[in-house]
Motif scaffolding. Structure first.
Motif, PDB file in Angstrom:
ATOM      1  N   LYS A 422       8.325  36.819 -39.327  1.00  0.00           N
ATOM      2  CA  LYS A 422       7.578  36.870 -38.055  1.00  0.00           C
ATOM      3  C   LYS A 422       6.603  38.030 -38.163  1.00  0.00           C
ATOM      4  O   LYS A 422       5.966  38.413 -37.215  1.00  0.00           O
ATOM      5  N   VAL A 430       4.215  38.675 -29.907  1.00  0.00           N
ATOM      6  CA  VAL A 430       5.641  38.339 -29.849  1.00  0.00           C
ATOM      7  C   VAL A 430       6.155  38.558 -28.428  1.00  0.00           C
ATOM      8  O   VAL A 430       6.875  37.717 -27.867  1.00  0.00           O
ATOM      9  N   ALA A 431       5.730  39.665 -27.804  1.00  0.00           N
ATOM     10  CA  ALA A 431       6.188  39.969 -26.439  1.00  0.00           C
ATOM     11  C   ALA A 431       5.712  38.871 -25.481  1.00  0.00           C
ATOM     12  O   ALA A 431       6.471  38.408 -24.615  1.00  0.00           O
ATOM     13  N   GLU A 434       7.789  35.748 -25.949  1.00  0.00           N
ATOM     14  CA  GLU A 434       9.131  35.871 -25.392  1.00  0.00           C
ATOM     15  C   GLU A 434       9.114  35.872 -23.858  1.00  0.00           C
ATOM     16  O   GLU A 434      10.020  35.352 -23.225  1.00  0.00           O
ATOM     17  N   LYS A 435       8.023  36.409 -23.302  1.00  0.00           N
ATOM     18  CA  LYS A 435       7.887  36.406 -21.830  1.00  0.00           C
ATOM     19  C   LYS A 435       7.763  34.944 -21.343  1.00  0.00           C
ATOM     20  O   LYS A 435       8.437  34.536 -20.398  1.00  0.00           O
ATOM     21  N   ILE A 437       8.778  32.264 -22.822  1.00  0.00           N
ATOM     22  CA  ILE A 437      10.051  31.550 -23.016  1.00  0.00           C
ATOM     23  C   ILE A 437      11.020  31.893 -21.877  1.00  0.00           C
ATOM     24  O   ILE A 437      11.695  31.010 -21.330  1.00  0.00           O
ATOM     25  N   ALA A 438      11.032  33.157 -21.479  1.00  0.00           N
ATOM     26  CA  ALA A 438      11.916  33.566 -20.377  1.00  0.00           C
ATOM     27  C   ALA A 438      11.508  32.857 -19.081  1.00  0.00           C
ATOM     28  O   ALA A 438      12.356  32.372 -18.309  1.00  0.00           O
ATOM     29  N   ILE A 466       8.994  25.491 -29.838  1.00  0.00           N
ATOM     30  CA  ILE A 466      10.300  26.011 -29.416  1.00  0.00           C
ATOM     31  C   ILE A 466      11.346  24.925 -29.516  1.00  0.00           C
ATOM     32  O   ILE A 466      11.041  23.731 -29.509  1.00  0.00           O
ATOM     33  N   LYS A 474      15.012  28.875 -29.537  1.00  0.00           N
ATOM     34  CA  LYS A 474      14.474  29.428 -30.796  1.00  0.00           C
ATOM     35  C   LYS A 474      12.984  29.124 -30.832  1.00  0.00           C
ATOM     36  O   LYS A 474      12.559  28.079 -30.340  1.00  0.00           O
ATOM     37  N   TRP A 475      12.216  29.991 -31.452  1.00  0.00           N
ATOM     38  CA  TRP A 475      10.779  29.676 -31.605  1.00  0.00           C
ATOM     39  C   TRP A 475      10.324  29.983 -33.027  1.00  0.00           C
ATOM     40  O   TRP A 475      10.915  30.810 -33.718  1.00  0.00           O
TER      41      TRP A 475
END
Ligand code: AMP
Ligand code: ZN
Length: 478
Positions: A422, A430-431, A434-435, A437-438, A466, A474-475
């Motif tokens: 990654k 990345v942040a 992930e945001k 995805i949340a 994803i 998972k991504w």
């Protein structure tokens, strides 16, 4: 371990000269340009040989030279109007970068021809003293017929070679350059031409012949007799044949016990080479595909078989490696949980009785003349076994034991990383991923599937796929 020895044309049990130690000499590239992916084949396969011998507990002295004085280097220097050393130093540095990208470990020593000239001159003196070489007008030639075993590696008969050289001999006579005693004789030292780099010697200001450097440097850095001498199959004749003649005539001992030669990397059925113009540089390929995929592709065939380079085969390699990386990731997820569970009886039994079978079969494949193709098949089976025997209930200790074995075989021995990359993503990206995805997880929880789907589509637009798994979302890059 059995090694196919070009000298005897048989697979032979490998027995080192000194127990527990191995000296390997691999002829390296001539550094006048970026290396192409054909040149990378010997680098990758013999790096894998070295890694495997270390895995078996040997201490390996791995010597690989750079040919840094040569017509091609001089021609490029003239074209660019710079010193030959500037060209060779530039491409040594570039070659080292490529090797690092391909996870080829630096050799124990990387000797350079231009730094070993005094030793080469000494070797020529010995050959002249022993009657195996002679000087004519500043050039020193090896007296090929004085070495009775000439042809033993390439399995060529010296009289057949003689007739092959007749036309050449005739041409030399016509041009007045016929100063050799015999057309079979080859150059050990040649006088400089105007503008060429040169060194002082008893015979002329000049430079060594190509074959001389490997005889000299292998002796200096490994010894008079080496365990394994390796290179591409195009080097068998005349390069390696001439190395044997020089070394054995000078030292009076066998030069190398095992001779290993890799087959060609081909493209549309032809050898990939600079002269045919059908090549890709390592630099280009590693910008188009993951270098790890490329290394995995190179090891997908046993080293002596020809390997065809095609986009489809590299894509297959990418898919295969993805299966391994996914399997490894499943294990790291379980390990990351640090669930502190003791090994169950079932897990203990699998580790004691099943897992060692895969390691043994991997070693058996590698012991059979470095059959990396079969070894990779065993790794795929190990992944199937690992996937089938782990779930959310598995102990982290069990997952760790499986992971460590997979790491040793694939990452340490084959030199192919099993961790998902990654790396080249900025931390901010990345942040952001992930945001999103949340947010999607929250939307799904609130049964707002339209928003969840929109977020998935947005991620896809960003090049991210994803996957919902039992262990969470998972991504990865598409
Ligand atoms: P060179 O710089 O041409 O002396 O080549 C360096 C190394 O790459 C030698 O061991 C060659 O045998 C090897 N080599 C060159 N072309 C290929 C190819 N297409 N496939 C495999 N090995 C190659
Ligand atoms: Zn060589």
């Amino acid at each position: 371990m059995k090694i196919f020895n070009t000298l005897t044309r048989r697979k032979e049990e490998f027995v080192p000269i000194t127990p527990g130690k191995v000296g390997i000499y691999v002829c390296g590239p001539t550094v006048y340009d970026f290396i192409h992916i054909g040149n990378a084949r010997p680098q990758i396969v013999f790096d894998t040989l070295r890694r495997y011998l270390e895995h078996k507990g040997y201490e390996v002295n791995f010597v690989s030279n750079f040919t840094d004085v040569d017509d091609k280097i001089i021609n490029r220097a003239i074209k660019e109007g710079v010193d030959a050393s500037e060209i060779s130093e530039r491409f040594i540095a570039e070659c080292k970068k490529d090797m690092e990208t391909l996870n080829v470990r630096p050799a124990t020593v990387h000797p350079q021809a231009t730094k070993e000239i005094p030793d080469m001159i000494e070797l020529v003196k010995i050959l002249i003293d022993k009657g195996h070489a002679y000087e004519k007008n500043g050039t020193v030639y090896f007296r090929t017929r004085s070495f009775k075993d000439y042809g033993k590696l390439s399995h060529k008969n010296i009289d057949d070679l003689e007739s092959g050289h007749r036309a050449e001999a005739h041409a030399l006579k016509v041009s007045g350059e016929d100063e050799k005693e015999d057309p079979l004789d080859f150059v050990l030292w040649k006088p400089k031409k105007e503008g060429e780099p040169f060194w002082e010697s008893p015979w002329s200001e000049g430079r060594p012949g190509w074959h001389l450097e490997c005889s000299c440097m292998s002796k200096k850095y490994i010894g008079g007799t080496i365990d394994i001498h390796a290179g591409g199959e195009d080097l068998i004749f005349p390069h390696h044949e001439n190395e044997i003649a020089q070394s054995e005539a000078a030292n009076g001992t066998e030069f190398a016990h095992y001779w290993m030669h890799n087959g060609f990397l081909k493209i549309n059925g032809d050898k990939m080479s600079k002269s045919l113009g059908n090549f890709f540089t390592v630099r280009d390929i590693c910008q188009q595909c993951d270098p790890q995929v490329f290394r995995f592709f190179m090891l997908s065939a046993q080293y002596r078989t020809p390997l065809n380079f095609s986009k489809e085969l590299v894509e297959d390699a990418a898919k295969g490696l993805e299966r391994i990386v996914n399997g490894a990731e499943k294990l790291t997820d379980i390990i990351a949980k640090e669930n502190g569970l003791p090994l169950s009886d079932k897990e203990k039994e699998l580790l004691d009785t099943e897992l060692p079978k895969y390691v043994k079969r991997f070693d058996d494949a590698m012991d059979d003349d470095l059959n990396t193709a079969d070894a990779i098949s065993v790794i795929f089976e190990l992944i199937r076994f690992s996937n089938a025997s782990t779930d959310t209930e598995s102990s982290s200790a069990f997952a760790k034991a499986l992971y460590d074995t997979l790491f040793e075989l694939c990452d340490t021995v084959l030199g192919v990383h099993i961790e998902r990359k990654k790396d080249d993503m900025a931390a901010d990206d990345v942040a952001e991923i992930e945001k999103l995805i949340a947010e999607r997880t929250a939307a799904k929880k609130a049964k707002d599937f339209a928003t969840a789907d929109a977020i998935r589509a947005k991620l896809l637009d960003m090049g991210i796929v994803i996957e919902d798994t039992r262990e969470g979302v998972k991504w990865k890059k598409a």
